[in-house]
Design a protein around this motif. Structure first.
Motif, PDB file in Angstrom:
ATOM      1  N   THR A  97       3.158 -20.265  10.995  1.00  0.00           N
ATOM      2  CA  THR A  97       3.646 -19.142  11.785  1.00  0.00           C
ATOM      3  C   THR A  97       3.570 -17.886  10.930  1.00  0.00           C
ATOM      4  O   THR A  97       3.239 -17.946   9.736  1.00  0.00           O
ATOM      5  CB  THR A  97       5.086 -19.373  12.299  1.00  0.00           C
ATOM      6  N   ARG A  98       3.873 -16.748  11.542  1.00  0.00           N
ATOM      7  CA  ARG A  98       3.831 -15.462  10.831  1.00  0.00           C
ATOM      8  C   ARG A  98       4.888 -14.555  11.427  1.00  0.00           C
ATOM      9  O   ARG A  98       4.998 -14.437  12.655  1.00  0.00           O
ATOM     10  CB  ARG A  98       2.452 -14.816  10.980  1.00  0.00           C
ATOM     11  N   TYR A  99       5.667 -13.917  10.573  1.00  0.00           N
ATOM     12  CA  TYR A  99       6.650 -12.930  11.039  1.00  0.00           C
ATOM     13  C   TYR A  99       6.113 -11.530  10.767  1.00  0.00           C
ATOM     14  O   TYR A  99       5.650 -11.230   9.663  1.00  0.00           O
ATOM     15  CB  TYR A  99       7.993 -13.098  10.333  1.00  0.00           C
ATOM     16  N   ASP A 100       6.207 -10.654  11.769  1.00  0.00           N
ATOM     17  CA  ASP A 100       5.778  -9.265  11.651  1.00  0.00           C
ATOM     18  C   ASP A 100       7.003  -8.364  11.716  1.00  0.00           C
ATOM     19  O   ASP A 100       7.806  -8.468  12.657  1.00  0.00           O
ATOM     20  CB  ASP A 100       4.813  -8.902  12.780  1.00  0.00           C
ATOM     21  N   GLU A 101       7.144  -7.485  10.718  1.00  0.00           N
ATOM     22  CA  GLU A 101       8.294  -6.588  10.674  1.00  0.00           C
ATOM     23  C   GLU A 101       8.399  -5.814  11.983  1.00  0.00           C
ATOM     24  O   GLU A 101       7.433  -5.203  12.444  1.00  0.00           O
ATOM     25  CB  GLU A 101       8.160  -5.626   9.491  1.00  0.00           C
ATOM     26  N   ARG A 102       9.602  -5.821  12.569  1.00  0.00           N
ATOM     27  CA  ARG A 102       9.807  -5.203  13.879  1.00  0.00           C
ATOM     28  C   ARG A 102      10.413  -3.811  13.792  1.00  0.00           C
ATOM     29  O   ARG A 102       9.960  -2.886  14.458  1.00  0.00           O
ATOM     30  CB  ARG A 102      10.723  -6.101  14.726  1.00  0.00           C
ATOM     31  N   THR A 110       8.041   6.266   8.323  1.00  0.00           N
ATOM     32  CA  THR A 110       6.671   6.393   7.793  1.00  0.00           C
ATOM     33  C   THR A 110       5.807   5.232   8.246  1.00  0.00           C
ATOM     34  O   THR A 110       4.657   5.416   8.661  1.00  0.00           O
ATOM     35  CB  THR A 110       6.701   6.468   6.261  1.00  0.00           C
ATOM     36  N   LYS A 111       6.344   4.011   8.168  1.00  0.00           N
ATOM     37  CA  LYS A 111       5.559   2.837   8.529  1.00  0.00           C
ATOM     38  C   LYS A 111       5.110   2.888   9.986  1.00  0.00           C
ATOM     39  O   LYS A 111       3.948   2.618  10.301  1.00  0.00           O
ATOM     40  CB  LYS A 111       6.368   1.560   8.280  1.00  0.00           C
ATOM     41  N   VAL A 112       6.038   3.221  10.883  1.00  0.00           N
ATOM     42  CA  VAL A 112       5.688   3.189  12.297  1.00  0.00           C
ATOM     43  C   VAL A 112       4.875   4.415  12.705  1.00  0.00           C
ATOM     44  O   VAL A 112       4.064   4.349  13.643  1.00  0.00           O
ATOM     45  CB  VAL A 112       6.950   3.052  13.182  1.00  0.00           C
ATOM     46  N   SER A 113       5.060   5.530  12.010  1.00  0.00           N
ATOM     47  CA  SER A 113       4.343   6.753  12.373  1.00  0.00           C
ATOM     48  C   SER A 113       2.915   6.758  11.860  1.00  0.00           C
ATOM     49  O   SER A 113       2.010   7.293  12.516  1.00  0.00           O
ATOM     50  CB  SER A 113       5.079   7.981  11.822  1.00  0.00           C
ATOM     51  N   TYR A 114       2.688   6.159  10.690  1.00  0.00           N
ATOM     52  CA  TYR A 114       1.395   6.338  10.031  1.00  0.00           C
ATOM     53  C   TYR A 114       0.685   5.057   9.594  1.00  0.00           C
ATOM     54  O   TYR A 114      -0.509   5.100   9.319  1.00  0.00           O
ATOM     55  CB  TYR A 114       1.572   7.209   8.782  1.00  0.00           C
ATOM     56  N   MET A 115       1.403   3.898   9.541  1.00  0.00           N
ATOM     57  CA  MET A 115       0.801   2.777   8.828  1.00  0.00           C
ATOM     58  C   MET A 115       0.663   1.485   9.619  1.00  0.00           C
ATOM     59  O   MET A 115      -0.395   0.864   9.610  1.00  0.00           O
ATOM     60  CB  MET A 115       1.600   2.506   7.542  1.00  0.00           C
ATOM     61  N   TYR A 116       1.726   1.043  10.293  1.00  0.00           N
ATOM     62  CA  TYR A 116       1.737  -0.312  10.843  1.00  0.00           C
ATOM     63  C   TYR A 116       2.060  -0.342  12.339  1.00  0.00           C
ATOM     64  O   TYR A 116       2.682   0.571  12.879  1.00  0.00           O
ATOM     65  CB  TYR A 116       2.778  -1.175  10.116  1.00  0.00           C
ATOM     66  N   PRO A 131       0.812  -1.217   0.000  1.00  0.00           N
ATOM     67  CA  PRO A 131       0.000   0.000   0.000  1.00  0.00           C
ATOM     68  C   PRO A 131       0.852   1.277   0.000  1.00  0.00           C
ATOM     69  O   PRO A 131       1.692   1.473   0.879  1.00  0.00           O
ATOM     70  CB  PRO A 131      -0.818  -0.127   1.291  1.00  0.00           C
ATOM     71  N   ASN A 132       0.620   2.107  -0.989  1.00  0.00           N
ATOM     72  CA  ASN A 132       1.356   3.359  -1.105  1.00  0.00           C
ATOM     73  C   ASN A 132       0.955   4.312   0.013  1.00  0.00           C
ATOM     74  O   ASN A 132      -0.227   4.499   0.303  1.00  0.00           O
ATOM     75  CB  ASN A 132       1.081   3.990  -2.465  1.00  0.00           C
ATOM     76  N   LYS A 133       1.944   4.927   0.644  1.00  0.00           N
ATOM     77  CA  LYS A 133       1.687   5.788   1.802  1.00  0.00           C
ATOM     78  C   LYS A 133       0.801   6.984   1.452  1.00  0.00           C
ATOM     79  O   LYS A 133       0.017   7.446   2.284  1.00  0.00           O
ATOM     80  CB  LYS A 133       3.001   6.271   2.397  1.00  0.00           C
ATOM     81  N   LEU A 134       0.882   7.496   0.210  1.00  0.00           N
ATOM     82  CA  LEU A 134       0.063   8.638  -0.183  1.00  0.00           C
ATOM     83  C   LEU A 134      -1.360   8.208  -0.542  1.00  0.00           C
ATOM     84  O   LEU A 134      -2.325   8.916  -0.247  1.00  0.00           O
ATOM     85  CB  LEU A 134       0.706   9.359  -1.367  1.00  0.00           C
ATOM     86  N   GLU A 186      -9.396  -3.472  15.388  1.00  0.00           N
ATOM     87  CA  GLU A 186      -9.466  -2.008  15.385  1.00  0.00           C
ATOM     88  C   GLU A 186      -9.550  -1.487  16.821  1.00  0.00           C
ATOM     89  O   GLU A 186     -10.119  -2.141  17.686  1.00  0.00           O
ATOM     90  CB  GLU A 186     -10.686  -1.550  14.581  1.00  0.00           C
ATOM     91  N   PRO A 187      -8.924  -0.347  17.100  1.00  0.00           N
ATOM     92  CA  PRO A 187      -8.312   0.612  16.171  1.00  0.00           C
ATOM     93  C   PRO A 187      -6.827   0.387  15.934  1.00  0.00           C
ATOM     94  O   PRO A 187      -6.146   1.277  15.419  1.00  0.00           O
ATOM     95  CB  PRO A 187      -8.526   1.941  16.900  1.00  0.00           C
ATOM     96  N   ASN A 188      -6.305  -0.795  16.269  1.00  0.00           N
ATOM     97  CA  ASN A 188      -4.880  -1.050  16.084  1.00  0.00           C
ATOM     98  C   ASN A 188      -4.523  -1.131  14.609  1.00  0.00           C
ATOM     99  O   ASN A 188      -5.269  -1.697  13.795  1.00  0.00           O
ATOM    100  CB  ASN A 188      -4.489  -2.357  16.777  1.00  0.00           C
ATOM    101  N   ARG A 189      -3.386  -0.572  14.268  1.00  0.00           N
ATOM    102  CA  ARG A 189      -2.902  -0.675  12.898  1.00  0.00           C
ATOM    103  C   ARG A 189      -2.468  -2.107  12.608  1.00  0.00           C
ATOM    104  O   ARG A 189      -2.064  -2.841  13.515  1.00  0.00           O
ATOM    105  CB  ARG A 189      -1.710   0.264  12.688  1.00  0.00           C
ATOM    106  N   PRO A 190      -2.485  -2.524  11.358  1.00  0.00           N
ATOM    107  CA  PRO A 190      -2.086  -3.902  11.025  1.00  0.00           C
ATOM    108  C   PRO A 190      -0.578  -4.091  11.117  1.00  0.00           C
ATOM    109  O   PRO A 190       0.181  -3.139  11.301  1.00  0.00           O
ATOM    110  CB  PRO A 190      -2.570  -4.059   9.580  1.00  0.00           C
ATOM    111  N   HIS A 191      -0.159  -5.332  10.977  1.00  0.00           N
ATOM    112  CA  HIS A 191       1.252  -5.672  10.851  1.00  0.00           C
ATOM    113  C   HIS A 191       1.628  -5.767   9.375  1.00  0.00           C
ATOM    114  O   HIS A 191       0.795  -6.126   8.524  1.00  0.00           O
ATOM    115  CB  HIS A 191       1.553  -7.033  11.490  1.00  0.00           C
TER     116      HIS A 191
END
Length: 301
Positions: free
Chosen positions: A134-139, A144-150, A61-64, A115-120
């Motif tokens: 299993t599932r790995y979530d980017e740490r 941008t990702k941590v401030s606005y998206m995930y 997903p594009n940040k804009l 919700e309202p938690n952002r996805p991984h």
């Protein structure tokens, strides 16, 4: 060489697929799923036991596009814009094909939280029974990702296949050698790294360094958009490329054998890795000496 009863070998396919950035585009999401499944079939036809896909394999997903303040300003992501039902249907079809082909599949996708938690931002590991094991979530996310998206993930993830242990990393985590070192301490034989583009040419060089310094394989999976400069491929424990996708930007897979008996692996895996572990365990203490000329840092020649 390794003892016969400890030999490990797995045939791995690493993929490069187009990264589509608009999660509102239903046709694009479906085309992503179709492309993934086509490459799964190719990997299976070439006798791969596991196939590894890049970040953004379904959608990046594009940040804009996602921004509530867009389209010109980055802001909090509006995840209602994401076609969740379509993406989940594609993932379900991928899981079903993994079962049909008896092919382990590591596929990147957005993992929805309550919700309202952002996805991984995640890597799903599907077994050859089509099950999520299993599932790995980017740490370590980008700003941008941590401030606005995930939401960031919490822990490393490993899984075993045919005696080999795999670890997963994602996104910009190529820049953090401590994450690769962490997997060495967890007895990982191969790290699966998926990204969409962190200066891919530079990232490829870093991946070679991580493989060589930790004496394990690294599978480096990127989108086709970077195929001309840094195609997907697999790096041996000595830092050499074992195989790479075509550098023409085409959707494709490279298939290699991860084998302890190979020339590219034997010295690194059998000798270098154990010695590094031993040397970090305090073996030098008994050889250190108390000497005036040692303590005097300005001593003449």
């Amino acid at each position: 060489m390794p003892e016969a009863n400890t030999l490990k070998s797995v045939r791995l396919a690493v993929a490069q697929t187009p990264a589509r950035e608009d999660p509102r585009d239903v046709d694009a999401l479906r085309e992503s799923g179709r492309q993934v499944r086509a490459l799964m079939r190719e990997a299976s036809a070439r006798d791969a036991r596991i196939v590894h896909f890049p970040e953004g394999a379904i959608c990046f997903p594009n940040k804009l596009i996602m921004s509530v303040d867009g389209p010109d300003t980055v802001g909090p992501a509006d995840w209602d814009r994401y076609q969740w039902a379509v993406a989940q249907a594609e993932l379900a079809a991928i899981a079903e094909l993994a079962r049909e082909l008896r092919l382990w599949t590591v596929i990147a996708a957005v993992h929805r939280l309550t919700e309202p938690n952002r996805p991984h931002n995640s890597l799903y590991v599907l077994s050859d029974r089509g099950e999520v094991v299993t599932r790995y979530d980017e740490r370590l996310l980008s700003n941008t990702k941590v401030s606005y998206m995930y939401s960031p993930g919490l822990a490393p993830v490993t899984f075993d296949l045919q005696g080999m242990r795999f670890g997963c990393l994602l996104g910009i985590e190529i820049h953090y050698p401590e994450l690769f070192a962490e997997y060495e301490t967890l007895d990982v034989d191969c790290v699966l790294f998926s990204t969409t583009g962190v200066s891919p040419g530079n990232a490829a060089v870093q991946a070679q360094g991580h493989a060589a310094s930790n004496s394990y394989w690294v599978s480096f999976s990127v989108p086709t958009q970077h195929g001309a400069t840094a195609p997907s491929g697999v790096i041996a424990p000595n830092g050499d490329w074992l195989g790479r996708c075509p550098a023409d930007g085409s959707p494709s897979v490279a298939v290699v054998d991860l084998d302890d008996r190979s020339e590219a692996a034997a010295e690194s895996v059998v000798y270098a890795r154990p010695w590094r572990r031993k040397s970090r365990g305090g073996i030098y203490t008994g050889h250190q000496v108390a000497d005036q000329r040692s303590e005097d840092r300005t001593a003449a020649f």
